[in-house]
Design a protein around this motif. Structure first.
Motif, PDB file in Angstrom:
ATOM      1  N   UNK A   1       0.735  -1.307  -0.111  1.00 16.18           N
ATOM      2  CA  UNK A   1      -0.135   0.030   0.006  1.00 16.18           C
ATOM      3  C   UNK A   1       0.847   1.143  -0.010  1.00 16.18           C
ATOM      4  N   UNK A   2       2.188   1.074  -0.085  1.00 12.27           N
ATOM      5  CA  UNK A   2       2.909   2.325  -0.189  1.00 12.27           C
ATOM      6  C   UNK A   2       2.821   2.896  -1.574  1.00 12.27           C
ATOM      7  N   UNK A   3       3.082   4.086  -1.789  1.00 12.51           N
ATOM      8  CA  UNK A   3       3.019   4.806  -2.844  1.00 12.51           C
ATOM      9  C   UNK A   3       3.990   5.965  -2.881  1.00 12.51           C
ATOM     10  N   UNK A   4       4.617   6.359  -3.795  1.00 11.96           N
ATOM     11  CA  UNK A   4       5.774   7.418  -3.879  1.00 11.96           C
ATOM     12  C   UNK A   4       5.009   8.575  -3.185  1.00 11.96           C
ATOM     13  N   UNK A   5       5.859   9.267  -2.165  1.00  7.15           N
ATOM     14  CA  UNK A   5       5.492  10.332  -1.719  1.00  7.15           C
ATOM     15  C   UNK A   5       5.380  11.594  -2.656  1.00  7.15           C
ATOM     16  N   UNK A   6       4.340  12.211  -2.962  1.00  5.67           N
ATOM     17  CA  UNK A   6       4.116  13.376  -3.599  1.00  5.67           C
ATOM     18  C   UNK A   6       2.818  14.178  -3.310  1.00  5.67           C
ATOM     19  N   UNK A   7       2.824  15.359  -3.619  1.00  3.48           N
ATOM     20  CA  UNK A   7       1.526  16.111  -3.165  1.00  3.48           C
ATOM     21  C   UNK A   7       0.318  15.656  -4.234  1.00  3.48           C
ATOM     22  N   UNK A   8       0.766  15.369  -5.452  1.00  8.46           N
ATOM     23  CA  UNK A   8      -0.214  14.861  -6.467  1.00  8.46           C
ATOM     24  C   UNK A   8      -0.866  13.383  -5.932  1.00  8.46           C
ATOM     25  N   UNK A   9      -0.027  12.427  -5.521  1.00  6.12           N
ATOM     26  CA  UNK A   9      -0.578  11.145  -5.228  1.00  6.12           C
ATOM     27  C   UNK A   9      -1.495  11.249  -4.057  1.00  6.12           C
ATOM     28  N   UNK A  10      -0.798  12.121  -3.027  1.00  5.19           N
ATOM     29  CA  UNK A  10      -1.456  12.280  -1.915  1.00  5.19           C
ATOM     30  C   UNK A  10      -2.936  12.909  -1.837  1.00  5.19           C
ATOM     31  N   UNK A  11      -3.006  13.951  -2.883  1.00  2.00           N
ATOM     32  CA  UNK A  11      -4.226  14.753  -2.983  1.00  2.00           C
ATOM     33  C   UNK A  11      -5.245  14.008  -3.763  1.00  2.00           C
ATOM     34  N   UNK A  12      -4.839  13.262  -4.674  1.00  2.00           N
ATOM     35  CA  UNK A  12      -5.605  12.285  -5.441  1.00  2.00           C
ATOM     36  C   UNK A  12      -6.347  11.229  -4.315  1.00  2.00           C
ATOM     37  N   UNK A  13      -5.370  10.616  -3.629  1.00  2.00           N
ATOM     38  CA  UNK A  13      -6.019   9.788  -2.671  1.00  2.00           C
ATOM     39  C   UNK A  13      -7.168  10.365  -1.689  1.00  2.00           C
ATOM     40  N   UNK A  14      -6.910  11.638  -1.298  1.00  2.00           N
ATOM     41  CA  UNK A  14      -7.600  12.362  -0.104  1.00  2.00           C
ATOM     42  C   UNK A  14      -9.107  12.739  -0.746  1.00  2.00           C
ATOM     43  N   UNK A  15      -8.862  13.074  -2.143  1.00  2.00           N
ATOM     44  CA  UNK A  15     -10.193  13.575  -2.859  1.00  2.00           C
ATOM     45  C   UNK A  15     -10.903  12.507  -3.242  1.00  2.00           C
ATOM     46  N   UNK A  16     -10.263  11.215  -3.309  1.00  2.00           N
ATOM     47  CA  UNK A  16     -11.320   9.967  -3.430  1.00  2.00           C
ATOM     48  C   UNK A  16     -11.758   9.416  -2.270  1.00  2.00           C
ATOM     49  N   UNK A  17     -11.448  10.222  -1.010  1.00  2.00           N
ATOM     50  CA  UNK A  17     -12.056   9.821   0.180  1.00  2.00           C
ATOM     51  C   UNK A  17     -11.190   8.902   1.093  1.00  2.00           C
TER      52      UNK A  17
END
Length: 233
Positions: free
Chosen positions: A84-100
């Motif tokens: 479940x690790x994803x490469x740390x980036x603002x884009x990746x994190x924001x996409x996950x959060x906006x998907x709930x």
């Protein structure tokens, strides 16, 4: 045994080895986004133990933001991605959060992880404000998680080589001693202490530097309080 089973086996054995538990799981929402912010230990896998516990108790997956160096090592990269690790980036994190989704981040990154043991239980995120901006931009509540005993897994020795490799290449080259002076992790008893959700300013933007600084200061101060309090428990 496939890589998923390997990852599960590693985490389950690590949880038993460290007698891991979580206090405050009721603060994790049963649905909707949240940004879980943790202190960064050298061992790193303690964050995976927290994510595993959340999955086991609440049935929610956690997207763990990993340092970029993890994804440069083939076997480690495969295990991290599987778990479940994803490469740390603002884009990746924001996409996950906006998907709930739930997202876990250790803002101190490798720099904090490489602190010598003379500085254990000390947070090092003074200039790491991206996570505060992320929460403000998405409106996601922030759940702080302190695990001070993760700094007891290894004794980290300060040395110029570690500093040089990190400053030049942003890679880890620590001098460490674990169980019996070997690289085997010490069986420190790990407890993650979760704080009640802290809501970002209700403006849906991160373009106010003063608001970012103020929110970041609140989060940093509270997480350090938690580390200090529970390190002496």
């Amino acid at each position: 045994m496939n890589i998923i089973n390997i990852a599960d086996t590693v985490m389950n054995r690590a949880a038993r080895y460290h007698d891991h538990r979580v206090e405050g799981l009721e603060h994790i929402p049963t649905s909707g986004p949240a940004l879980i912010v943790v202190n960064h230990s050298l061992a790193t896998y303690d964050s995976g133990l927290l994510a595993t516990a959340i999955k086991a108790k609440l049935g929610r997956d956690v997207g763990l933001l990993g340092d970029r160096y993890i994804f440069k090592v083939p076997v480690l990269r495969d295990l991290a991605t599987t778990y479940g690790f994803v490469e740390g980036s603002q884009h990746n994190a924001e996409s996950l959060l906006r998907d709930g989704e739930l997202v876990l981040v250790a803002p101190g990154g490798m720099r904090e992880a490489l602190r010598p043991s003379s500085q254990k239980y000390q947070l090092d995120i003074r200039d790491r404000k991206g996570f505060a901006k992320l929460a403000m931009r998405t409106g996601a509540p922030v759940i702080l998680s302190a695990c001070p005993a993760a700094d007891d897994i290894y004794h980290v020795v300060p040395n110029p080589v570690t500093d040089w490799v990190y400053n030049r290449y942003r890679l880890a080259a620590p001098v460490i001693f674990g169980k019996y002076g070997t690289p085997i992790p010490k069986p420190a008893k790990l407890v993650h202490y979760l704080n009640a959700p802290m809501s970002p300013p209700d403006n849906g933007t991160d373009d106010d530097p003063e608001a970012v600084d103020a929110f970041h200061a609140r989060l940093e101060s509270r997480l350090q309080e938690m580390l200090t309090e529970h390190a002496s428990a």
